[in-house]
Each structure stands twice: as structure tokens, then as C-alpha cells.
Enzyme design. Structure first.
Site, PDB file in Angstrom:
ATOM      1  N   SER A  40      -4.966 -12.085  -2.905  1.00 34.13           N
ATOM      2  CA  SER A  40      -5.789 -11.573  -4.013  1.00 34.13           C
ATOM      3  C   SER A  40      -5.534 -12.379  -5.277  1.00 34.13           C
ATOM      4  O   SER A  40      -4.421 -12.883  -5.500  1.00 34.13           O
ATOM      5  CB  SER A  40      -5.408 -10.108  -4.250  1.00 34.13           C
ATOM      6  OG  SER A  40      -5.906  -9.673  -5.482  1.00 34.13           O
TER       7      SER A  40
ATOM      8  N   LYS B   3       1.122  -8.537  -2.097  1.00 35.73           N
ATOM      9  CA  LYS B   3       0.382  -9.779  -1.811  1.00 35.73           C
ATOM     10  C   LYS B   3       1.244 -10.997  -2.148  1.00 35.73           C
ATOM     11  O   LYS B   3       1.300 -11.972  -1.401  1.00 35.73           O
ATOM     12  CB  LYS B   3      -0.924  -9.821  -2.624  1.00 35.73           C
ATOM     13  CG  LYS B   3      -1.917  -8.747  -2.236  1.00 35.73           C
ATOM     14  CD  LYS B   3      -2.431  -8.934  -0.830  1.00 35.73           C
ATOM     15  CE  LYS B   3      -3.312  -7.805  -0.376  1.00 35.73           C
ATOM     16  NZ  LYS B   3      -3.598  -7.795   1.053  1.00 35.73           N
TER      17      LYS B   3
ATOM     18  N   TYR C  27       0.969  -2.910  -5.316  1.00 33.91           N
ATOM     19  CA  TYR C  27      -0.031  -3.525  -4.433  1.00 33.91           C
ATOM     20  C   TYR C  27      -0.036  -5.046  -4.612  1.00 33.91           C
ATOM     21  O   TYR C  27       0.061  -5.812  -3.656  1.00 33.91           O
ATOM     22  CB  TYR C  27      -1.429  -2.946  -4.716  1.00 33.91           C
ATOM     23  CG  TYR C  27      -2.528  -3.806  -4.149  1.00 33.91           C
ATOM     24  CD1 TYR C  27      -2.763  -3.837  -2.772  1.00 33.91           C
ATOM     25  CD2 TYR C  27      -3.307  -4.629  -4.976  1.00 33.91           C
ATOM     26  CE1 TYR C  27      -3.752  -4.670  -2.256  1.00 33.91           C
ATOM     27  CE2 TYR C  27      -4.292  -5.441  -4.457  1.00 33.91           C
ATOM     28  CZ  TYR C  27      -4.512  -5.463  -3.091  1.00 33.91           C
ATOM     29  OH  TYR C  27      -5.478  -6.291  -2.575  1.00 33.91           O
TER      30      TYR C  27
ATOM     31  N   PHE D 133      -6.454  -8.685   7.717  1.00 31.23           N
ATOM     32  CA  PHE D 133      -6.980  -7.877   6.609  1.00 31.23           C
ATOM     33  C   PHE D 133      -6.201  -6.580   6.431  1.00 31.23           C
ATOM     34  O   PHE D 133      -6.294  -5.962   5.366  1.00 31.23           O
ATOM     35  CB  PHE D 133      -8.438  -7.455   6.890  1.00 31.23           C
ATOM     36  CG  PHE D 133      -9.436  -8.565   6.927  1.00 31.23           C
ATOM     37  CD1 PHE D 133      -9.919  -9.121   5.757  1.00 31.23           C
ATOM     38  CD2 PHE D 133      -9.935  -9.040   8.133  1.00 31.23           C
ATOM     39  CE1 PHE D 133     -10.863 -10.123   5.775  1.00 31.23           C
ATOM     40  CE2 PHE D 133     -10.881 -10.048   8.175  1.00 31.23           C
ATOM     41  CZ  PHE D 133     -11.346 -10.594   6.996  1.00 31.23           C
TER      42      PHE D 133
END
Ligand code: NAD
Ligand code: UFG
Length: 338
Positions: free
Chosen positions: A124, A153, A149, A80
């Protein structure tokens, strides 16, 4: 054998720790507490009545990571740890690439060194970019992310695919979360954003508790039923359940697999405001504001793969998520302080 939970003191990590412990797993948490408090792990211990090591460790610190892998018998990692603020990532791209991508590469190197080749990764829905029409399914081409961001991912997913292609012993589960909301029903753990919340649900709950005056609804002229943005809000407890089954899957099947974790239902900003008001009896004042740059009109998941392969589906509705959020927020208006 234990599961290493990186970022395990954070919002989704701490909830997942509860579910892992309740499923009888042993866990070791590492976190640098850049966006969390050790008090959340303390609360996880109170909720479950179980103890586990919580180690302050940055995933970019290879030496410290090595010590963790030497000290505990780790069989798999749920990863995470990462920075997650979309707007901040546009201001500080290098920090995001260093922390999220650099950190993941270090983590994977240490895992490889210790022969631990099983990882569940927090991806995500943002990797679907802007060009597809919801519902998004795992077969759709990814890319076209609109901020650093999201790009971290996307790149980490690719790094993990490359790793699996290079060595058939790796098992990787990429979990694409839609919009996590809610809190543990005890009210002891939940989302505690620093400063002004970026995300809708924490903003609503901070208005409810009196910390913010009113909500700004970012745009009411989208091509959606009421003109406001539509998202797939998933209760964090359902998300945590998804990690427990994904972990078991990764422990038994080699290769790289990807799953959407959502509810499959689209809920508008105004729907969520209404659900919160109905669940809590508190009025949420709002104003219509301009669209937020980078937002898409509609995002929700096709969750059939997770249902068919993992036997997982979301069980809690938006009302339950609103009740649990409020229970957490009203008891902890300033997050983890006590
Ligand atoms: P969070 O910020 O609450 O948790 C992340 C945790 O990682 C924090 O405890 C933070 O202190 C820790 N961390 C950050 N960088 C670290 C580092 N270099 N070394 C060690 N620890 C570090 O966020 P969250 O909402 O629980 O999200 C968890 C993961 O899920 C993140 O990777 C996030 O990008 C991803 N995700 C979140 C959402 C969402 O809406 N919350 C949506 C999709 C994906
Ligand atoms: N919104 C408002 N007012 C606010 C905050 C949000 O109207 O104060 C609206 C947004 O415009 C959007 C919806 O509420 O229509 C949801 O916004 P969030 O910021 O809560 O969530 P996003 O869908 O924008 O982003 C989330 C995560 C990202 C992730 C993305 C895709 O925060 O990390 O989902 O999975 F990349």
C-alpha cells in the site's frame, strides 16, 4: 500450472481473478471469507464463463494450506488475503499482526516447503508514511506508518526482502496500491464493505443509494487546491491489469521488485464528489467535518517505473470508476446477497 490467489473472493482479488482468467491463467482461490462472500467467486465464474476451485482456507492454517499445495500444481501466489481497516487496526493491533504478518509467514513457509518461490504482494502507498511530498516514487525511504495496518504492510515488505536476500531463487513483486475504486463493468462484482464504510468512494455510493444520509468531508483546511484531501484514485480494473503483468514479470525475473500502482493524478474529495454527481446525475449531500486523525493532505503516485518496466499504466479515468461503482451499487445495495 496454476496461480494461487489468496483473498481471491475480496474486492481487488475477485476483479483480478477475472483478468487472470481472461489472460488464460489457471487459478485456485483461497479465502476465509472473513470480509467477503463465496458469491463473488460465483460471479467471477459467470463473468468469465470459466471454472476454478474456491477453497475456504485461512492462511494461518498451515495444514490446510499444505493440502492446497499438494492438491494443485501451484507456480506462483498472488497474496491479497489480509485485514485492511485502518481504524480497526488501532483497536485490534494483535489481530492485525497475527492475521496479516503471522498469516503471511505461514503462507511463505508452506510455499518454501513446496518449492513455490514466486509471490506478488498487495502492499500500500501507506508505507511511504507522512514525511515525503507527492508524487511518491519507489526509491523513497519507507516507514513512519501511522497505524498497525500500515505497519503490517511495511513489515511484510521487509520480510519478503529478507527472504529474497536469503535465497536467490525467490521472485517477489511488491505492489503499492494507491486508492482503488470502481467495480467490474458488468456490475456483478464490486466493493461490499461491512457496516459503515471507512473509504470515500463506498461512502459516496451508499449516500447515492440512500443507505447514508450525507457524506462527511474530513477537513477542508488542508494545503491543497480546494482544502480537501487529495488522493490517487485508481480503477480496480486497472489495478487488476497491473497484477497480470506483475505476475508475468515475477515469473520471469528473480529477486525483489517494487512498483507503485496508481494513476499519477491527484483528485480531491470534492473533485470525486463532483465526478460522481456528473457520472450518475445524483446529488451527494455533504457536510464539512473535522480532519480524520492520521490522514495526510496529499498522496499520489509517480507511476513511471511501472510504465517503463512493466509497460503498464492506468487507462480508465475517475468518471469511468464512478459509473462502474454506481452500476454495482445500485444493483447490489446490500453487497452479495443474491
Ligand atoms: P478485501 O477485504 O475485500 O479482500 C481481502 C480478502 O482476504 C477478503 O476476501 C478476506 O475474507 C480475506 N482474508 C482476510 N484474512 C484472511 C486470512 N487470514 N485467510 C484467508 N483469507 C483472508 O480487501 P481488498 O480491498 O480486496 O484488499 C486486498 C489486499 O489489498 C489487502 O491485503 C489490502 O490490505 C490491500 N490493499 C487494499 C487497499 C484498498 O484500499 N482496498 C489499498 C492498499 C492495499
Ligand atoms: N474521506 C472523507 N470522508 C469519508 C471518507 C474519506 O472526507 O467518509 C477523505 C479522507 O479524509 C481522505 C480521502 O477521503 O482525504 C480518501 O480517504 P479513504 O479512506 O478513501 O482512503 P485513504 O487514502 O485514507 O486510505 C487508503 C486505504 C488504506 C491505505 C491508504 C494508503 O484505505 O488502506 O489508502 O494507500 F493504507
Amino acid at each position: 500450472m496454476a496461480v494461487l490467489v489468496t483473498g481471491g473472493a475480496g474486492y481487488i482479488g475477485s476483479q483480478t481473478c477475472v483478468h487472470l482468467l481472461e489472460a488464460g491463467k489457471e487459478i485456485v482461490v483461497i479465502d476465509n471469507f472473513s470480509n467477503s462472500s463465496p458469491l463473488s467467486s460465483q460471479a467471477v465464474k459467470e463473468i468469465t464463463g470459466k471454472d476454478f476451485p474456491v477453497i475456504e482456507c485461512d492462511i494461518r492454517d498451515e495444514e490446510k494450506l499444505g493440502e492446497v499445495f499438494s492438491s494443485y500444481k501451484i507456480e506462483a501466489v498472488i497474496h491479497f488475503a489480509g485485514l485492511k481497516a485502518v481504524g480497526e487496526s488501532c483497536q485490534k493491533p494483535l489481530e492485525y499482526y497475527d492475521n496479516n504478518i503471522g498469516g503471511t509467514v505461514k503462507l511463505l513457509s508452506v510455499m518454501k516447503k513446496f518449492g513455490v518461490k514466486c509471490i506478488v504482494f498487495s502492499s500500500s502507498a501507506t508505507v511511504y508514511g507522512e514525511k515525503h511530498t507527492a508524487p511518491f516514487n519507489e526509491e523513497m525511504e519507507v516507514g513512519g506508518t501511522t497505524n498497525p495496518y500500515g505497519t503490517t504492510k511495511l513489515y511484510i515488505e521487509q520480510i519478503l526482502r529478507d527472504l529474497c536476500a536469503s535465497d536467490s531463487e525467490w521472485s517477489v513483486c511488491l505492489l503499492r496500491y494507491f486508492n482503488p475504486i470502481g467495480a467490474h463493468e458488468s456490475g456483478k462484482i464490486g466493493e461490499a464493505p461491512n457496516g459503515i464504510p471507512n473509504n470515500l468512494m463506498p461512502y459516496i455510493s451508499q449516500v447515492a443509494v440512500g443507505k447514508r444520509e450525507k457524506l462527511s468531508v474530513f477537513g477542508d483546511d488542508y494545503d491543497t487546491p480546494d482544502g480537501t484531501g487529495v488522493r490517487d484514485y485508481i480503477h480496480v480494473a486497472d489495478l487488476a491489469d497491473g497484477h497480470v503483468v506483475a505476475l508475468d514479470r515475477a515469473l520471469s525475473v528473480k529477486g525483489c521488485e517494487v512498483y507503485n500502482l496508481g494513476t499519477g493524478k491527484g483528485v480531491s474529495v470534492l473533485d470525486l464528489v463532483k465526478a460522481f454527481e456528473e457520472a450518475t446525475g445524483i446529488k451527494i449531500p455533504y457536510v464539512i467535518a473535522p480532519r480524520r486523525p492520521g490522514d495526510i493532505a496529499t498522496s499520489y503516485a509517480d507511476c513511471s517505473k511501472a510504465k517503463n518496466v512493466l509497460g503498464w499504466e492506468a487507462r480508465r479515468d475517475v468518471r469511468k470508476a464512478c459509473e462502474d461503482t454506481w452500476n454495482w451499487q445500485k444493483n447490489n445495495p446490500d453487497g452479495f446477497t443474491k
